[in-house]
Design a protein around this motif. Structure first.
Motif, PDB file in Angstrom:
ATOM      1  N   TYR A  69       0.838  -1.200   0.000  1.00  0.00           N
ATOM      2  CA  TYR A  69       0.000   0.000   0.000  1.00  0.00           C
ATOM      3  C   TYR A  69       0.873   1.250   0.000  1.00  0.00           C
ATOM      4  N   ARG A  77      -4.904   6.134   0.119  1.00  0.00           N
ATOM      5  CA  ARG A  77      -4.194   4.855   0.245  1.00  0.00           C
ATOM      6  C   ARG A  77      -4.487   4.021  -0.996  1.00  0.00           C
ATOM      7  N   GLU A  79      -3.661   0.527  -3.310  1.00  0.00           N
ATOM      8  CA  GLU A  79      -3.158  -0.850  -3.270  1.00  0.00           C
ATOM      9  C   GLU A  79      -2.461  -1.201  -4.579  1.00  0.00           C
TER      10      GLU A  79
END
Length: 340
Positions: A69, A77, A79
Motif C-alpha cells: 500500500y 491509500r 493498493e
C-alpha cells in the motif's frame, strides 16, 4: 466457444473465506473420466486412491507478500500487487483503480520508500522504487495477496496457510492452491506407498488469474508466466512416461508447465528456465499429464476451462453442481478434486 458456456451458479456461502481448521482435512471428489463416475472422499484418503509408481508433480513456487500500500499526493491509500520484477528497482504491478495511476505519479511507502509510475502496459503499470526492495522488505511491510473473492483482510495465519508446505522458490503473486491440501504426513504416506514426487516451479501471475473478458474464449490471450524445470525432475518424468506410469499434475499451474515444456517428438522435457502463455480449453489434446489434482474453480475462468478440457465440460459442470448440492467448499481455501 462462448464465455457463458463456463458459467455456473454458486451460493456465496460455499466460497471458502478461511482454510479448514487443520491442513489436509478437506473433502475430495474423485472423477473417473473413463467411467464418467464420481466418488466422495477425504484428502487423507489420497494415498490409498493412487497407485504405486504414480508420479505427482508439484509446483514449489512460494507466494510473496506481494500486496503493498502506498500513499498518494492527496493522502489516499492505494493498493498495488507486485507481479514481476523488471530490474533492481522496477516492477510490473496491478494497481487499484488502474486508470487513475498515470505516468509520473508518485507514492510513499513504508521505511521512507518512494516510487513512481514510469510506464503503462495495458491494464498494468510499471512502478519504479527509489531503492531496491527485496523479500525481506516485503515480509515486513507486504500483505498476503488473498484473491478478491476472499472478502476479508489477510491475517498472520494466512502467511502459513496460503502457502504450500513444500514452497521453496519465492516469486508468485498467488498461491498454487491445489498444493495447499498436502501436509508433511500425507506426503510421507504417499512416499511409503511407492508414489513418487517431483517439483517444477511456475510463478503464478496474471496468466493464471486474470479474468477472461472476450465473449468468445478463443479470443482470450494469456499473459506470460515464468517456469523452471531441473534435471532431476525432467529425468523422473521422462522415466515415468517411458515406463507408462501415470504423471499426475498437482494444480493447473503444474499442467501448464508440463504441457509447455514437453517435446512430444523427442519424448523429452525441456530443462532450465522458460516462459509459457499456453491457454488450455476444450479441444486441446494433452501431451503429458495423465491425471490432475486440483481445486474447484471460479465461473468463466481459464482454470475452469483447463479442467473442462481435461475431463469434458459437461462432466465438470455436472460435478460442480453435485459439489454445490452436497456442500463442498469452493475456490482457493476450498475442497479438492482428483481427475483420473
Amino acid at each position: 466457444m462462448k464465455l457463458t458456456d463456463f458459467s455456473f451458479d454458486l451460493p456465496q456461502n460455499l466460497i471458502a473465506q478461511y482454510p479448514p481448521e487443520q491442513r489436509g482435512q478437506s473433502r475430495l471428489m474423485v472423477l473417473d473420466r473413463a467411467q464418467r463416475s464420481r466418488s466422495h472422499h477425504r484428502m487423507t484418503d489420497l494415498p490409498s486412491l493412487l497407485e504405486p509408481g504414480d508420479l505427482l508433480v508439484f509446483n514449489n513456487s512460494k507466494v510473496r507478500k506481494a500486496r503493498i500500500y502506498g500513499i498518494g499526493a492527496g493522502g489516499s491509500r492505494v493498493e498495488f500487487l507486485l507481479l514481476k520484477r523488471r530490474d533492481h528497482q522496477t516492477w510490473t504491478v496491478m494497481a487499484q483503480r488502474t486508470k487513475r495511476r498515470r505516468f509520473g505519479t508518485r507514492y510513499a511507502f513504508a521505511d521512507e520508500l518512494e516510487a513512481e509510475i514510469t510506464g503503462e502496459e495495458g491494464e498494468l503499470r510499471l512502478l519504479r522504487f527509489d531503492r531496491p526492495i527485496d523479500d525481506a522488505w516485503l515480509d515486513r511491510h507486504g500483505h498476503i495477496p488473498l484473491p478478491p473473492y476472499i472478502r476479508r483482510d489477510d491475517t498472520p495465519a494466512d502467511s502459513d496457510r496460503y502457502q504450500t508446505v513444500y514452497a521453496a522458490v519465492p516469486g508468485s503473486a498467488a498461491a498454487p492452491t491445489a498444493g495447499l491440501h498436502f501436509t508433511e504426513e500425507i506426503l510421507a504416506r504417499l512416499t511409503s506407498r511407492g508414489i513418487e514426487s517431483a517439483f517444477v516451479t511456475l510463478h503464478v501471475g496474471l496468466g493464471t488469474f486474470l479474468p477472461v473478458r472476450s465473449e468468445t474464449i478463443e479470443d482470450h490471450r494469456m499473459h506470460e508466466e515464468n517456469y523452471s524445470i531441473d534435471e532431476e525432475t525432467a529425468a523422473k518424468i521422462e522415466k515415468a512416461k517411458a515406463e507408462k506410469r501415470r504423471v499426475i499434475a498437482v494444480g493447473t499451474t503444474g499442467v501448464r508447465t508440463l504441457e509447455s515444456a514437453w517435446d512430444s517428438a523427442a519424448g523429452e522435457l525441456r530443462r532450465g528456465e522458460g516462459a509459457t502463455s499456453i491457454f488450455i480449453y476444450p479441444g486441446y489434446t494433452f501431451k503429458l499429464a495423465d491425471a490432475l489434482f486440483t481445486n474447484f474453480h471460479t465461473p468463466e475462468s481459464t482454470l475452469l476451462m483447463l479442467v473442462s478440457a481435461f475431463a469434458g465440460r459437461d462432466f465438470i459442470l455436472d460435478s460442480y453442481r453435485e459439489a454445490a448440492e452436497t456442500g463442498y467448499r469452493f475456490f482457493s481455501y476450498g475442497d479438492a478434486m482428483l481427475i483420473v
